[in-house]
Design a protein around this motif. Structure first.
Motif, PDB file in Angstrom:
ATOM      1  N   ASN A  11       0.813  -1.215   0.000  1.00  0.00           N
ATOM      2  CA  ASN A  11       0.000   0.000   0.000  1.00  0.00           C
ATOM      3  C   ASN A  11       0.850   1.270   0.000  1.00  0.00           C
ATOM      4  N   ASP A  12       2.073   1.176  -0.514  1.00  0.00           N
ATOM      5  CA  ASP A  12       2.982   2.322  -0.473  1.00  0.00           C
ATOM      6  C   ASP A  12       2.457   3.498  -1.297  1.00  0.00           C
ATOM      7  N   ILE A  13       1.974   3.255  -2.496  1.00  0.00           N
ATOM      8  CA  ILE A  13       1.494   4.337  -3.353  1.00  0.00           C
ATOM      9  C   ILE A  13       0.300   5.039  -2.713  1.00  0.00           C
ATOM     10  N   GLU A  14      -0.584   4.266  -2.129  1.00  0.00           N
ATOM     11  CA  GLU A  14      -1.750   4.853  -1.448  1.00  0.00           C
ATOM     12  C   GLU A  14      -1.298   5.737  -0.292  1.00  0.00           C
ATOM     13  N   ALA A  15      -0.310   5.278   0.475  1.00  0.00           N
ATOM     14  CA  ALA A  15       0.188   6.050   1.608  1.00  0.00           C
ATOM     15  C   ALA A  15       0.851   7.352   1.156  1.00  0.00           C
ATOM     16  N   ILE A  16       1.612   7.290   0.047  1.00  0.00           N
ATOM     17  CA  ILE A  16       2.257   8.493  -0.489  1.00  0.00           C
ATOM     18  C   ILE A  16       1.195   9.515  -0.908  1.00  0.00           C
ATOM     19  N   CYS A  17       0.163   9.042  -1.589  1.00  0.00           N
ATOM     20  CA  CYS A  17      -0.886   9.946  -2.062  1.00  0.00           C
ATOM     21  C   CYS A  17      -1.661  10.561  -0.900  1.00  0.00           C
ATOM     22  N   LEU A  18      -1.905   9.787   0.143  1.00  0.00           N
ATOM     23  CA  LEU A  18      -2.583  10.330   1.318  1.00  0.00           C
ATOM     24  C   LEU A  18      -1.738  11.414   1.979  1.00  0.00           C
ATOM     25  N   ALA A  19      -0.431  11.174   2.072  1.00  0.00           N
ATOM     26  CA  ALA A  19       0.460  12.145   2.722  1.00  0.00           C
ATOM     27  C   ALA A  19       0.551  13.443   1.938  1.00  0.00           C
ATOM     28  N   LEU A  20       0.476  13.373   0.602  1.00  0.00           N
ATOM     29  CA  LEU A  20       0.625  14.562  -0.253  1.00  0.00           C
ATOM     30  C   LEU A  20      -0.718  15.087  -0.775  1.00  0.00           C
ATOM     31  N   ASN A  21      -1.807  14.502  -0.284  1.00  0.00           N
ATOM     32  CA  ASN A  21      -3.154  14.911  -0.715  1.00  0.00           C
ATOM     33  C   ASN A  21      -3.299  14.799  -2.239  1.00  0.00           C
ATOM     34  N   LEU A  22      -2.909  13.652  -2.767  1.00  0.00           N
ATOM     35  CA  LEU A  22      -3.003  13.376  -4.195  1.00  0.00           C
ATOM     36  C   LEU A  22      -3.936  12.195  -4.420  1.00  0.00           C
ATOM     37  N   GLN A  23      -4.186  11.878  -5.665  1.00  0.00           N
ATOM     38  CA  GLN A  23      -4.988  10.715  -6.009  1.00  0.00           C
ATOM     39  C   GLN A  23      -4.233   9.840  -7.003  1.00  0.00           C
ATOM     40  N   TYR A  24      -4.642   8.584  -7.058  1.00  0.00           N
ATOM     41  CA  TYR A  24      -4.019   7.684  -8.032  1.00  0.00           C
ATOM     42  C   TYR A  24      -5.075   6.769  -8.627  1.00  0.00           C
ATOM     43  N   ARG A  25      -4.799   6.298  -9.820  1.00  0.00           N
ATOM     44  CA  ARG A  25      -5.649   5.307 -10.451  1.00  0.00           C
ATOM     45  C   ARG A  25      -4.759   4.300 -11.167  1.00  0.00           C
ATOM     46  N   LYS A  26      -5.215   3.081 -11.215  1.00  0.00           N
ATOM     47  CA  LYS A  26      -4.438   2.010 -11.830  1.00  0.00           C
ATOM     48  C   LYS A  26      -5.107   1.565 -13.115  1.00  0.00           C
ATOM     49  N   GLN A  27      -4.345   1.503 -14.173  1.00  0.00           N
ATOM     50  CA  GLN A  27      -4.836   1.036 -15.469  1.00  0.00           C
ATOM     51  C   GLN A  27      -3.844   0.037 -16.032  1.00  0.00           C
ATOM     52  N   ASP A  28      -4.296  -1.187 -16.230  1.00  0.00           N
ATOM     53  CA  ASP A  28      -3.413  -2.287 -16.630  1.00  0.00           C
ATOM     54  C   ASP A  28      -2.281  -2.413 -15.606  1.00  0.00           C
ATOM     55  N   HIS A  29      -1.020  -2.232 -16.043  1.00  0.00           N
ATOM     56  CA  HIS A  29       0.105  -2.357 -15.114  1.00  0.00           C
ATOM     57  C   HIS A  29       0.741  -0.996 -14.798  1.00  0.00           C
ATOM     58  N   THR A  30      -0.027   0.081 -14.976  1.00  0.00           N
ATOM     59  CA  THR A  30       0.494   1.425 -14.739  1.00  0.00           C
ATOM     60  C   THR A  30      -0.347   2.143 -13.690  1.00  0.00           C
ATOM     61  N   ILE A  31       0.333   2.831 -12.765  1.00  0.00           N
ATOM     62  CA  ILE A  31      -0.331   3.639 -11.743  1.00  0.00           C
ATOM     63  C   ILE A  31      -0.092   5.112 -12.070  1.00  0.00           C
ATOM     64  N   TYR A  32      -1.190   5.871 -12.183  1.00  0.00           N
ATOM     65  CA  TYR A  32      -1.106   7.299 -12.514  1.00  0.00           C
ATOM     66  C   TYR A  32      -1.385   8.111 -11.246  1.00  0.00           C
ATOM     67  N   ILE A  33      -0.452   9.025 -10.922  1.00  0.00           N
ATOM     68  CA  ILE A  33      -0.608   9.875  -9.736  1.00  0.00           C
ATOM     69  C   ILE A  33      -0.850  11.314 -10.197  1.00  0.00           C
ATOM     70  N   SER A  34      -1.857  11.972  -9.613  1.00  0.00           N
ATOM     71  CA  SER A  34      -2.198  13.325 -10.020  1.00  0.00           C
ATOM     72  C   SER A  34      -2.847  14.076  -8.864  1.00  0.00           C
ATOM     73  N   LYS A  35      -3.255  15.331  -9.120  1.00  0.00           N
ATOM     74  CA  LYS A  35      -3.944  16.132  -8.113  1.00  0.00           C
ATOM     75  C   LYS A  35      -5.327  15.553  -7.829  1.00  0.00           C
ATOM     76  N   GLN A  36      -5.831  15.881  -6.639  1.00  0.00           N
ATOM     77  CA  GLN A  36      -7.182  15.518  -6.318  1.00  0.00           C
ATOM     78  C   GLN A  36      -8.164  16.285  -7.199  1.00  0.00           C
ATOM     79  N   GLU A  37      -9.147  15.630  -7.713  1.00  0.00           N
ATOM     80  CA  GLU A  37     -10.156  16.306  -8.553  1.00  0.00           C
ATOM     81  C   GLU A  37     -11.222  16.978  -7.677  1.00  0.00           C
TER      82      GLU A  37
END
Length: 277
Positions: free
Chosen positions: A251-277
């Protein structure tokens, strides 16, 4: 008057020694017929002063052109700590084991990139044929065209190549050895020896990785280098966000996004990190 004569004698002796040195090195202009010794003439003294300054300048440049800058950055990993990972400004990745330090310049100028290592580290060096990468250790110098490997720089020096090829030269210039992927260079009985690399030789560096005030885009690059199962892409507007964080689970990516107030989505084998919508 006696003092003046003594001073003139010392000065003349110094000029004579300088003249003899230039004569031995074949640096003197063609001699002409003079009543006085050539080294006593004003033209020679002017020429000699210019040549001396030129030689000093050349020696200084040769001494400093390939050495790291005086203002070196230092990154150090403490004892009993997880692997400390960082990205150098040229794009090369460095993972430091515990009790390891690395000295490096802010920017790599000149005809080579050079760092100073004390301890145990993994490198993934960005290829640049016009500016090869050098690692200075207590025992040997490592020349890297662009590859990945780990090196132990203590008394039991060893280097294992994961990709590409590396040249290792003992500092006393007695021996130089090249190692390719799957090979290890080690120091035994006063010599560098080549052998096959053992399985799982690199796994220890990546079990737990710590980032210290590291940029998010650099963290993504390092994770992408280490793991083949997933790719991380960071939106340009959040690339410069920094975080101190230790990778230790699923759950490392989720923890990073929570700490930086970001969001992520996973598509196939790629995780995209961006601003919260």
């Amino acid at each position: 008057m006696v003092f003046k004569e003594k001073e003139d004698k010392i000065t003349n002796t110094a000029w004579e020694h300088l003249y003899q040195r230039f004569e031995q090195d074949g640096l003197l202009p063609e001699k002409s017929t003079l009543k006085h010794p050539f080294w006593k003439t004003a033209p020679f003294r002017t020429w000699a002063a210019v040549m001396t300054l030129l030689m000093i300048s050349v020696c200084y440049k040769m001494q400093h052109r390939n050495t790291p800058g005086k203002d070196l950055q230092v990154i150090h990993n403490e004892a009993n700590a997880p692997t400390l990972a960082t990205l150098l400004h040229d794009g090369s990745i460095v993972c430091l084991s515990e009790q390891t330090s690395l000295k490096y310049p802010d920017t790599f100028d000149g005809n080579k990139r050079e760092v100073i290592l004390k301890g145990d580290a993994f490198f993934d060096v960005k290829k640049n044929p016009e500016q090869p990468f050098f690692i200075d250790t207590e025992l040997a110098t490592v020349e890297v065209p662009g590859t990945s490997f780990h090196v132990r720089s203590d008394d039991s020096f060893s280097l294992s190549v994961r990709d590409g090829e590396v040249r290792v030269s003992l500092k006393d210039r007695r021996q130089t050895v090249s190692a390719k992927a799957g090979e290890t260079v080690s120091f035994h009985s006063g010599r560098l020896q080549l052998s096959k690399t053992g399985t799982n030789s690199f796994d220890g560096y990546f079990r737990q990785i710590h980032f210290k005030d590291e940029r998010l885009d650099n963290i993504a690059l390092i994770i992408n280098m280490i793991f083949d199962s997933v790719r991380i892409k960071v939106a340009p507007e959040v690339e410069s966000r920094r975080i101190t964080f230790t990778l230790s689970g699923n759950n490392d990516i989720e923890a990073i996004c929570l700490a930086l107030n970001l969001q992520y989505r996973k598509q196939d084998h790629t995780i995209y990190i961006s601003k919260q919508e």
